[in-house]
Motif scaffolding. Structure first.
Motif, PDB file in Angstrom:
ATOM      1  N   ALA A 221       0.831  -1.202   0.000  1.00 28.33           N
ATOM      2  CA  ALA A 221       0.000   0.000   0.000  1.00 28.33           C
ATOM      3  C   ALA A 221       0.868   1.257   0.000  1.00 28.33           C
ATOM      4  O   ALA A 221       0.588   2.219  -0.738  1.00 28.33           O
ATOM      5  CB  ALA A 221      -0.929  -0.008   1.211  1.00 28.33           C
TER       6      ALA A 221
ATOM      7  N   TYR B  76      -0.306   4.999  -0.526  1.00 24.76           N
ATOM      8  CA  TYR B  76      -1.243   5.092   0.600  1.00 24.76           C
ATOM      9  C   TYR B  76      -0.623   4.448   1.832  1.00 24.76           C
ATOM     10  O   TYR B  76      -0.175   3.299   1.788  1.00 24.76           O
ATOM     11  CB  TYR B  76      -2.582   4.410   0.294  1.00 24.76           C
ATOM     12  CG  TYR B  76      -3.522   4.443   1.484  1.00 24.76           C
ATOM     13  CD1 TYR B  76      -4.056   5.650   1.918  1.00 24.76           C
ATOM     14  CD2 TYR B  76      -3.835   3.283   2.177  1.00 24.76           C
ATOM     15  CE1 TYR B  76      -4.894   5.692   3.023  1.00 24.76           C
ATOM     16  CE2 TYR B  76      -4.680   3.317   3.283  1.00 24.76           C
ATOM     17  CZ  TYR B  76      -5.202   4.526   3.703  1.00 24.76           C
ATOM     18  OH  TYR B  76      -6.022   4.570   4.802  1.00 24.76           O
TER      19      TYR B  76
ATOM     20  N   ALA C  32      -4.893   0.029  -3.693  1.00 26.41           N
ATOM     21  CA  ALA C  32      -3.599  -0.092  -3.009  1.00 26.41           C
ATOM     22  C   ALA C  32      -3.649  -1.122  -1.897  1.00 26.41           C
ATOM     23  O   ALA C  32      -2.634  -1.743  -1.566  1.00 26.41           O
ATOM     24  CB  ALA C  32      -3.183   1.264  -2.449  1.00 26.41           C
ATOM     25  N   LEU C  33      -4.830  -1.352  -1.322  1.00 22.32           N
ATOM     26  CA  LEU C  33      -5.000  -2.316  -0.238  1.00 22.32           C
ATOM     27  C   LEU C  33      -5.448  -3.689  -0.743  1.00 22.32           C
ATOM     28  O   LEU C  33      -5.606  -4.619   0.042  1.00 22.32           O
ATOM     29  CB  LEU C  33      -6.023  -1.795   0.768  1.00 22.32           C
ATOM     30  CG  LEU C  33      -5.617  -0.529   1.536  1.00 22.32           C
ATOM     31  CD1 LEU C  33      -6.773  -0.048   2.403  1.00 22.32           C
ATOM     32  CD2 LEU C  33      -4.383  -0.780   2.395  1.00 22.32           C
TER      33      LEU C  33
ATOM     34  N   HIS D 294       2.236   2.090  -3.259  1.00 20.83           N
ATOM     35  CA  HIS D 294       1.234   2.651  -4.158  1.00 20.83           C
ATOM     36  C   HIS D 294       0.718   4.012  -3.678  1.00 20.83           C
ATOM     37  O   HIS D 294      -0.293   4.512  -4.179  1.00 20.83           O
ATOM     38  CB  HIS D 294       0.066   1.676  -4.316  1.00 20.83           C
ATOM     39  CG  HIS D 294       0.373   0.504  -5.189  1.00 20.83           C
ATOM     40  ND1 HIS D 294       1.069  -0.601  -4.727  1.00 20.83           N
ATOM     41  CD2 HIS D 294       0.101   0.269  -6.507  1.00 20.83           C
ATOM     42  CE1 HIS D 294       1.195  -1.483  -5.713  1.00 20.83           C
ATOM     43  NE2 HIS D 294       0.627  -0.976  -6.797  1.00 20.83           N
TER      44      HIS D 294
ATOM     45  N   PRO E  63      -1.385   2.968   5.333  1.00 25.77           N
ATOM     46  CA  PRO E  63      -2.460   2.534   6.237  1.00 25.77           C
ATOM     47  C   PRO E  63      -2.092   2.645   7.707  1.00 25.77           C
ATOM     48  O   PRO E  63      -2.916   2.339   8.573  1.00 25.77           O
ATOM     49  CB  PRO E  63      -2.677   1.073   5.842  1.00 25.77           C
ATOM     50  CG  PRO E  63      -1.361   0.629   5.326  1.00 25.77           C
ATOM     51  CD  PRO E  63      -0.727   1.830   4.676  1.00 25.77           C
TER      52      PRO E  63
END
Length: 210
Positions: free
Chosen positions: A102, A107, A182-183, A105, A109
Motif C-alpha cells: 500500500a 497510501y 492499493a490495499l 502505491h 495505512p
C-alpha cells in the motif's frame, strides 16, 4: 456480480449505548448478537454476529463496568449521537507485506500494533492491526487486521445473519478507489454523501444497516 468486498473481515457498528443497540439489532433481525468481550483499559466492549464465511459484524460501545479510560474510547463512540456503521476491516494473507505494498502505491495505512480482548469464557484473543496513520476521514477505506494464531471470532459459534449486499457513497468516488486498490480490495461506490451500508439476510427478511 458480488458486492461483497474481497478479504472482508468485519464491519464496525459503533454506538454510544451498546445495550440499546444490541436490543434494536435483535428486534429488527430476530437474531441476538453474542457477547464478544472486553477491551481492557480502552473502556469498550463488543457483541458479534457472523456474516457468513470469515466475516462478522462488530457492535462496539462503552463498557459501563470499566473505569473511565485515560484517553478517548475507540471509534469515537462517546461523540456519536446514535449507532453508525463507521468503518470496516480486511484481512490480507500477509499483513506486513500488504502495508508495504500500500505504501509503495502511495497510501499509508499506518503502523501495525497489537491488541487483545478477553471473551466471556476467559479466552484471550490477540491480533494485530493497522492504526490508521493516514486514515481517510470517510471511513470507507478499511483498516487491516491479522489474527495470527488466535482463533478467528467466527470460529466461536456466532449467530449468523448472512451478508447479502454492501454499498457505499462518497462525494468523489474516484478519490477512494485508488486507495482501495492499493490495499487489494474493492467497495461498490456511487456518488453522494459519505455513507457505508450493508444488508443481511435474517429470519425477519433482509435488513439494511447504515
Amino acid at each position: 456480480m458480488s458486492t461483497i468486498p474481497p478479504r472482508l473481515d468485519h464491519f464496525v457498528l459503533a454506538t454510544p449505548d451498546l445495550a440499546a443497540t444490541v436490543a434494536e439489532f435483535t428486534r429488527r433481525t430476530g437474531v441476538t448478537p453474542a457477547p464478544g468481550g472486553v477491551h481492557v483499559g480502552l473502556g469498550t466492549r463488543n457483541h458479534l454476529v457472523g456474516l457468513g464465511d470469515r466475516a462478522y459484524l462488530e457492535i462496539i460501545g462503552p463498557d459501563p463496568r470499566q473505569p473511565e479510560p485515560a484517553g478517548p474510547r475507540p471509534f469515537g463512540v462517546d461523540g456519536l449521537a446514535g449507532p453508525r456503521t463507521l468503518t470496516w476491516a480486511i484481512s490480507p494473507p500477509d499483513l506486513d507485506r500488504a502495508v508495504a505494498t500500500a505504501r509503495a502505491h502511495g497510501y499509508d495505512p499506518g503502523d501495525v500494533r497489537g491488541m487483545s480482548r478477553r471473551r466471556p469464557d476467559g479466552t484471550l484473543l490477540e491480533w494485530r492491526l493497522t492504526d490508521g496513520g493516514d486514515p481517510h476521514p470517510s471511513g470507507l477505506v478499511p483498516f487491516l487486521i491479522d489474527w495470527g494464531d488466535t482463533a478467528h471470532p467466527t470460529a466461536s459459534g456466532l449467530p449468523v445473519t448472512a451478508l447479502l449486499e454492501v454499498s457505499a457513497t462518497a462525494p468523489d468516488p474516484d478519490e477512494i478507489r485508488p486507495l482501495l486498490t492499493a490495499l487489494g480490495t474493492e467497495l461498490p461506490l456511487s456518488r453522494g454523501p459519505v455513507g457505508l451500508s450493508f444488508t443481511v439476510d435474517t429470519p425477519n427478511g433482509p435488513v439494511t444497516f447504515t
